[in-house]
Design a protein around this motif. Structure first.
Motif, PDB file in Angstrom:
ATOM      1  N   GLY A 141       0.808  -1.215   0.000  1.00  0.00           N
ATOM      2  CA  GLY A 141       0.000   0.000   0.000  1.00  0.00           C
ATOM      3  C   GLY A 141       0.840   1.264   0.000  1.00  0.00           C
ATOM      4  N   SER A 142       0.201   2.348  -0.338  1.00  0.00           N
ATOM      5  CA  SER A 142       0.860   3.646  -0.340  1.00  0.00           C
ATOM      6  C   SER A 142       1.089   4.119   1.093  1.00  0.00           C
ATOM      7  CB  SER A 142      -0.002   4.668  -1.083  1.00  0.00           C
ATOM      8  OG  SER A 142       0.622   5.934  -1.064  1.00  0.00           O
ATOM      9  N   PRO A 143       2.304   4.577   1.418  1.00  0.00           N
ATOM     10  CA  PRO A 143       2.568   5.052   2.772  1.00  0.00           C
ATOM     11  C   PRO A 143       1.910   6.394   3.079  1.00  0.00           C
ATOM     12  CG  PRO A 143       4.480   5.390   1.390  1.00  0.00           C
ATOM     13  CD  PRO A 143       3.483   4.627   0.569  1.00  0.00           C
ATOM     14  N   ARG A 144       1.479   7.096   2.035  1.00  0.00           N
ATOM     15  CA  ARG A 144       0.831   8.391   2.230  1.00  0.00           C
ATOM     16  C   ARG A 144       0.064   8.766   0.974  1.00  0.00           C
ATOM     17  NH1 ARG A 144       3.640  12.354  -0.584  1.00  0.00           N
ATOM     18  NH2 ARG A 144       5.825  11.955  -0.984  1.00  0.00           N
ATOM     19  N   ALA A 145      -0.746   9.797   1.073  1.00  0.00           N
ATOM     20  CA  ALA A 145      -1.440  10.311  -0.112  1.00  0.00           C
ATOM     21  C   ALA A 145      -0.422  11.008  -1.001  1.00  0.00           C
ATOM     22  CB  ALA A 145      -2.541  11.279   0.315  1.00  0.00           C
ATOM     23  N   GLY A 146      -0.648  10.982  -2.293  1.00  0.00           N
ATOM     24  CA  GLY A 146       0.269  11.650  -3.214  1.00  0.00           C
ATOM     25  C   GLY A 146      -0.046  11.306  -4.653  1.00  0.00           C
ATOM     26  N   ARG A 147       0.893  11.637  -5.525  1.00  0.00           N
ATOM     27  CA  ARG A 147       0.757  11.360  -6.961  1.00  0.00           C
ATOM     28  C   ARG A 147       1.868  10.417  -7.376  1.00  0.00           C
ATOM     29  NH1 ARG A 147       2.721  13.240 -11.670  1.00  0.00           N
ATOM     30  NH2 ARG A 147       3.946  14.856 -10.662  1.00  0.00           N
ATOM     31  N   VAL A 148       1.525   9.395  -8.155  1.00  0.00           N
ATOM     32  CA  VAL A 148       2.514   8.438  -8.649  1.00  0.00           C
ATOM     33  C   VAL A 148       3.316   9.121  -9.746  1.00  0.00           C
ATOM     34  CG1 VAL A 148       2.851   6.223  -9.814  1.00  0.00           C
ATOM     35  CG2 VAL A 148       1.021   6.478  -8.110  1.00  0.00           C
ATOM     36  N   THR A 149       4.636   9.206  -9.562  1.00  0.00           N
ATOM     37  CA  THR A 149       5.485   9.802 -10.606  1.00  0.00           C
ATOM     38  C   THR A 149       6.087   8.748 -11.507  1.00  0.00           C
ATOM     39  OG1 THR A 149       7.398   9.894  -9.147  1.00  0.00           O
ATOM     40  CG2 THR A 149       6.032  11.870  -9.275  1.00  0.00           C
ATOM     41  N   SER A 150       6.328   7.538 -10.950  1.00  0.00           N
ATOM     42  CA  SER A 150       6.809   6.451 -11.802  1.00  0.00           C
ATOM     43  C   SER A 150       6.532   5.103 -11.160  1.00  0.00           C
ATOM     44  CB  SER A 150       8.305   6.594 -12.104  1.00  0.00           C
ATOM     45  OG  SER A 150       9.078   6.354 -10.960  1.00  0.00           O
ATOM     46  N   VAL A 151       6.376   4.106 -12.021  1.00  0.00           N
ATOM     47  CA  VAL A 151       6.223   2.717 -11.593  1.00  0.00           C
ATOM     48  C   VAL A 151       7.458   2.001 -12.114  1.00  0.00           C
ATOM     49  CG1 VAL A 151       4.841   0.628 -11.791  1.00  0.00           C
ATOM     50  CG2 VAL A 151       3.709   2.855 -11.659  1.00  0.00           C
ATOM     51  N   GLU A 152       8.217   1.387 -11.213  1.00  0.00           N
ATOM     52  CA  GLU A 152       9.516   0.812 -11.555  1.00  0.00           C
ATOM     53  C   GLU A 152       9.496  -0.682 -11.848  1.00  0.00           C
ATOM     54  OE1 GLU A 152      12.189   2.919 -11.774  1.00  0.00           O
ATOM     55  OE2 GLU A 152      10.818   4.550 -11.273  1.00  0.00           O
ATOM     56  N   VAL A 153       8.304  -1.323 -11.764  1.00  0.00           N
ATOM     57  CA  VAL A 153       8.214  -2.769 -11.975  1.00  0.00           C
ATOM     58  C   VAL A 153       7.089  -3.099 -12.944  1.00  0.00           C
ATOM     59  CG1 VAL A 153       9.185  -3.402  -9.729  1.00  0.00           C
ATOM     60  CG2 VAL A 153       6.726  -3.010  -9.931  1.00  0.00           C
ATOM     61  N   THR A 154       7.108  -4.330 -13.455  1.00  0.00           N
ATOM     62  CA  THR A 154       6.060  -4.811 -14.348  1.00  0.00           C
ATOM     63  C   THR A 154       5.600  -6.182 -13.859  1.00  0.00           C
ATOM     64  OG1 THR A 154       7.708  -5.820 -15.799  1.00  0.00           O
ATOM     65  CG2 THR A 154       6.970  -3.592 -16.369  1.00  0.00           C
ATOM     66  N   PRO A 155       4.358  -6.570 -14.181  1.00  0.00           N
ATOM     67  CA  PRO A 155       3.885  -7.894 -13.782  1.00  0.00           C
ATOM     68  C   PRO A 155       4.815  -8.984 -14.315  1.00  0.00           C
ATOM     69  CG  PRO A 155       2.053  -6.559 -14.528  1.00  0.00           C
ATOM     70  CD  PRO A 155       3.308  -5.794 -14.858  1.00  0.00           C
ATOM     71  N   GLY A 156       5.069  -9.973 -13.457  1.00  0.00           N
ATOM     72  CA  GLY A 156       5.953 -11.076 -13.831  1.00  0.00           C
ATOM     73  C   GLY A 156       7.400 -10.865 -13.422  1.00  0.00           C
ATOM     74  N   GLN A 157       7.745  -9.654 -13.028  1.00  0.00           N
ATOM     75  CA  GLN A 157       9.124  -9.333 -12.645  1.00  0.00           C
ATOM     76  C   GLN A 157       9.417  -9.850 -11.238  1.00  0.00           C
ATOM     77  OE1 GLN A 157      10.037  -5.155 -13.058  1.00  0.00           O
ATOM     78  NE2 GLN A 157      11.857  -5.308 -11.765  1.00  0.00           N
ATOM     79  N   ASN A 158      10.582 -10.461 -11.058  1.00  0.00           N
ATOM     80  CA  ASN A 158      11.025 -10.875  -9.730  1.00  0.00           C
ATOM     81  C   ASN A 158      11.691  -9.687  -9.042  1.00  0.00           C
ATOM     82  OD1 ASN A 158      10.221 -13.594  -9.836  1.00  0.00           O
ATOM     83  ND2 ASN A 158      12.001 -14.093 -11.076  1.00  0.00           N
ATOM     84  N   VAL A 159      11.417  -9.516  -7.744  1.00  0.00           N
ATOM     85  CA  VAL A 159      12.005  -8.419  -6.979  1.00  0.00           C
ATOM     86  C   VAL A 159      12.624  -8.959  -5.695  1.00  0.00           C
ATOM     87  CG1 VAL A 159      10.461  -6.629  -7.883  1.00  0.00           C
ATOM     88  CG2 VAL A 159       9.800  -7.891  -5.833  1.00  0.00           C
ATOM     89  N   GLU A 160      13.618  -8.271  -5.199  1.00  0.00           N
ATOM     90  CA  GLU A 160      14.266  -8.591  -3.935  1.00  0.00           C
ATOM     91  C   GLU A 160      13.773  -7.609  -2.872  1.00  0.00           C
ATOM     92  OE1 GLU A 160      16.226 -11.198  -3.335  1.00  0.00           O
ATOM     93  OE2 GLU A 160      15.931 -11.813  -5.418  1.00  0.00           O
ATOM     94  N   THR A 161      14.029  -7.905  -1.609  1.00  0.00           N
ATOM     95  CA  THR A 161      13.711  -6.968  -0.533  1.00  0.00           C
ATOM     96  C   THR A 161      14.451  -5.661  -0.795  1.00  0.00           C
ATOM     97  OG1 THR A 161      13.456  -8.778   1.029  1.00  0.00           O
ATOM     98  CG2 THR A 161      13.832  -6.578   1.958  1.00  0.00           C
ATOM     99  N   GLY A 162      13.739  -4.549  -0.710  1.00  0.00           N
ATOM    100  CA  GLY A 162      14.349  -3.237  -0.930  1.00  0.00           C
ATOM    101  C   GLY A 162      14.287  -2.752  -2.362  1.00  0.00           C
ATOM    102  N   ALA A 163      13.784  -3.584  -3.289  1.00  0.00           N
ATOM    103  CA  ALA A 163      13.687  -3.164  -4.688  1.00  0.00           C
ATOM    104  C   ALA A 163      12.659  -2.037  -4.815  1.00  0.00           C
ATOM    105  CB  ALA A 163      13.276  -4.341  -5.573  1.00  0.00           C
ATOM    106  N   ARG A 164      12.987  -1.031  -5.601  1.00  0.00           N
ATOM    107  CA  ARG A 164      12.089   0.092  -5.823  1.00  0.00           C
ATOM    108  C   ARG A 164      10.884  -0.351  -6.629  1.00  0.00           C
ATOM    109  NH1 ARG A 164      14.668   4.745  -5.859  1.00  0.00           N
ATOM    110  NH2 ARG A 164      14.902   3.990  -3.753  1.00  0.00           N
TER     111      ARG A 164
END
Length: 163
Positions: free
Chosen positions: A135-158
Motif C-alpha cells: 500500500g501507499s505510505p501516504r497520499a500523493g501522486r505516482v510519478t513512476s512505476v519501476e516494476v512490471t507484472p511477472g518481474q522478480n524483486v528482492e527486498t528493498g527493490a524500488r
C-alpha cells in the motif's frame, strides 16, 4: 521514552513507560496498557485488552514494517528528544515505495500520474504462494512505476515513486 511516528502522512506522538511487567503506551494522548514479549528475532507477542496478537517488526531502510496476519504498515520512527519530528516532517516530498520482501510482481495497480490515498494498493507481490498488496505510505501522486507484472524483486527493490 518519547517518539514521533509517521504512518503514511499521519504523524503520531507516542510515550512509552514501563509499568511492572507491562507498558503504558500513550498514543496521541490516549493511554493503553500493553503486555509485550519478544518471542524470537523480529516476532513479538502482545496482550492488549484481553486479546493476544503476534506481530513482526522488521527494520527496512530507516523505517519499520509492522505485520499482523495479512495486515502490514510502514512506520517511520524518530526520537522526539532529538528533534525527530522536524526530520519526519521534512520527508513529505518525493517518497520511494520499496518491496518489503522478495517475490514476484503479480499486478501493478497504479500508473504514473494517478492520485493515491494513504493505504491504497500500489503493487501486488507474490511471496511464498501468498499475494501481498503493498500500500501507499501516504497520499500523493505516482510519478513512476519501476516494476512490471511477472518481474522478480528482492527486498528493498524500488516499486513506485510518489510525490
Amino acid at each position: 521514552m518519547k517518539f514521533t511516528a509517521m504512518t503514511g502522512d499521519i504523524t503520531h506522538e507516542i510515550v512509552v513507560t514501563r509499568l511492572d511487567a507491562a507498558y503504558v503506551v500513550t498514543l496521541d494522548g490516549v493511554e493503553h496498557v500493553v503486555d509485550a514479549r519478544k518471542l524470537e528475532a523480529d516476532f513479538y507477542s502482545i496482550l492488549y485488552e484481553g486479546k493476544s496478537y503476534e506481530v513482526s517488526v522488521e527494520s527496512v531502510k530507516g523505517s519499520y514494517i509492522v505485520r499482523h496476519g495479512a495486515y502490514e504498515q510502514a512506520v517511520e520512527l524518530a526520537d522526539a528528544a532529538r528533534s525527530g519530528r522536524d526530520d519526519l516532517q521534512r520527508r513529505t516530498g518525493i517518497r520511494h515505495v520499496d518491496s518489503v520482501m522478495p517475490g514476484k510482481v503479480v499486478r501493478v495497480l497504479v500508473a504514473p500520474g494517478d492520485e493515491v490515498q494513504a493505504g491504497q494498493g500500489l503493487v501486488v507481490v507474490e511471496a511464498m504462494k501468498m499475494e501481498n498488496e503493498i500500500g501507499s505510505p501516504r497520499a500523493g501522486r505516482v510519478t513512476s512505476v519501476e516494476v512490471t507484472p511477472g518481474q522478480n524483486v528482492e527486498t528493498g527493490a524500488r516499486l513506485v515513486v510518489l510525490e
